[in-house]
Motif scaffolding. Sequence first.
Motif, short mmCIF file in Angstrom:
data_model
loop_
_atom_site.label_atom_id
_atom_site.label_comp_id
_atom_site.label_asym_id
_atom_site.label_seq_id
_atom_site.Cartn_x
_atom_site.Cartn_y
_atom_site.Cartn_z
N ASP A 193 -13.60 -12.30 -0.54
CA ASP A 193 -13.58 -10.91 -0.13
C ASP A 193 -12.32 -10.55 0.64
O ASP A 193 -12.30 -9.59 1.39
N GLU A 194 -11.25 -11.34 0.47
CA GLU A 194 -9.98 -11.03 1.10
C GLU A 194 -9.11 -10.24 0.13
O GLU A 194 -9.16 -10.43 -1.08
N VAL A 195 -8.28 -9.36 0.67
CA VAL A 195 -7.39 -8.52 -0.11
C VAL A 195 -6.00 -8.59 0.49
O VAL A 195 -5.83 -8.46 1.71
N GLY A 196 -5.00 -8.80 -0.35
CA GLY A 196 -3.61 -8.79 0.08
C GLY A 196 -2.91 -7.53 -0.40
O GLY A 196 -3.08 -7.11 -1.55
N CYS A 197 -2.13 -6.92 0.47
CA CYS A 197 -1.43 -5.67 0.15
C CYS A 197 0.06 -5.96 0.00
O CYS A 197 0.67 -6.64 0.85
N PHE A 198 0.65 -5.40 -1.05
CA PHE A 198 2.07 -5.57 -1.33
C PHE A 198 2.68 -4.23 -1.71
O PHE A 198 1.98 -3.31 -2.16
N VAL A 215 2.65 -6.03 2.86
CA VAL A 215 2.30 -4.99 3.83
C VAL A 215 1.20 -5.58 4.72
O VAL A 215 0.03 -5.62 4.34
N THR A 216 1.59 -6.05 5.90
CA THR A 216 0.64 -6.73 6.78
C THR A 216 -0.30 -5.76 7.47
O THR A 216 -1.42 -6.13 7.84
N ASP A 217 0.10 -4.50 7.64
CA ASP A 217 -0.75 -3.49 8.27
C ASP A 217 -0.76 -2.24 7.39
O ASP A 217 0.06 -1.34 7.56
N PRO A 218 -1.66 -2.17 6.42
CA PRO A 218 -1.66 -1.04 5.48
C PRO A 218 -2.39 0.20 6.00
O PRO A 218 -2.73 1.08 5.23
N LEU A 276 -0.91 3.71 5.14
CA LEU A 276 -0.52 4.01 3.76
C LEU A 276 -1.29 5.19 3.19
O LEU A 276 -0.76 5.92 2.36
N PHE A 277 -2.54 5.37 3.62
CA PHE A 277 -3.40 6.38 3.00
C PHE A 277 -3.62 7.59 3.90
O PHE A 277 -4.61 8.29 3.78
N LEU A 278 -2.70 7.81 4.85
CA LEU A 278 -2.77 8.96 5.73
C LEU A 278 -1.51 9.80 5.56
O LEU A 278 -0.44 9.28 5.26
N SER A 279 -1.65 11.11 5.78
CA SER A 279 -0.49 12.00 5.70
C SER A 279 0.22 12.00 7.04
O SER A 279 0.20 11.00 7.77
#
Length: 480
Positions: A282-287, A297-300, A303-306
Amino acid sequence: MAKTNVRYLCSECGWTGPKWYGRCPECGQWGTVDEFHEARPTAAARRGGAGASSRASGPGRTARTQAAAVAESAATPITQVGTDDVARIPTGFSEFDRVLGGGIVPGSVVLIAGEPGIGKSTLLLETAGNIARAHAAQGGTVLYVSGEESQGQVRLRATRIDAVEPNLLLAATTDLATVLGLIERERPTLAIVDSAQTIVSQDVDGISGGSTQVREVASALIDVAKTLDVPVLLVGHVTKDGSIAGPRTLEHLVDVVCQFEGDGETALRMLRAVKNRFGPTDEVGCFDMSGEGIEEVTDPSGLFLSSADGSDGDGAAVEGTCVTFTLDGHRSLPIEVQSLVTNSVLPTPRRAANGVDANRIAMLVAVLYRHGHVNLLGNDLYISTIAGGLAKEPACDLAIVAALAGAAKHAPIPRTTCAIGEISLTGQVRPVPRLEYRLREAARLGFATAVVPRLRRRVEIPGLAVVQVDTLKSALGVLL
């Protein structure tokens, strides 16, 4: 050519049988049963003699090609087996290591699957450069075998992403025997094969990429990895529906199965572990995909905010937006939901959704009309998320409804307020899993107020005011 035994294999569930069926008798899927030629080892191979095939003649050859070899070690009681941790190999990406459970385990086989052009080869080539750079002082090498590109093409890509190292060995071949021979001769720290569908074994029948060939290639690579204790990263293609191409048994054979996902219109890429024998799934890595390669991207969270203040440029708050927190693996990500409500001039009002489940929007609009007393049944509704984020979890219901109601009543929601909760057909705000984990992430990002369902126990988050509600009507009263 070795003798073959004709059988039939289901590419969906792995069922095998001596007879062809239009519908698999095991899983019930239509058109998934194909002819499979199962290779039989020759007599020389069974004796382990010199008359075996070329890939069975090298030192350290696996037990798979020496079927008659007698086990040298007896079974050991589990209480006498050591529990020493295996030294994992860092990939150079903390996000990649997170998904793998701490790094690459020696002797393991990792299958990386993803759509064409998503960045699988770029990720693995950059990983090869990182490991080659880290093991240069110890004399370790990394072997990159490409069955899709020439050595010159791989070198061009390695130059672009700064992965050129003297101990990074490149090979361009589609012959399985050659690949196995290179791994045996070089004994690399890591071997990468790109991809399983392009490598062909001369010992079995079937076209390149077929079920027979893919299964034979994967089995041979697994054998050599376990025997020589060399980890192998194997690239796999996917079908039109996104599943891994080839027989389903391929996923059962390997140790780790990772899906590399992303939207072609955005630079965000997600690496998920579908199967992992050495860590959680259940781990997800962001790139982040760019022209210079892939960056983690260690702190995503952002990313999903304006814009940070949520203003429209003149200092006024924007109506029709609300922030919620969704879970992706162990991570809690903030998702901003934006909505636009207009008067419809069409006989049937339009519903357009991006990043949100359209069927759930229809249900929430009906609940909002019945229990929230906000009539949007005759309006055109446009709901979207930021930067390709997904708000399809039921915990995003309250934020979606709040954004719609705020847009309809021209009542902006404060930027420092988030809403988390599932809405039932009776207008109740229901609890969601791991709510405290989401609230702590909200407090870390600077949110001051969180509207959540009624909690069974008291939760105190420093710096965050937690407002508990029972019904949709009371939630809208707080938010608006």
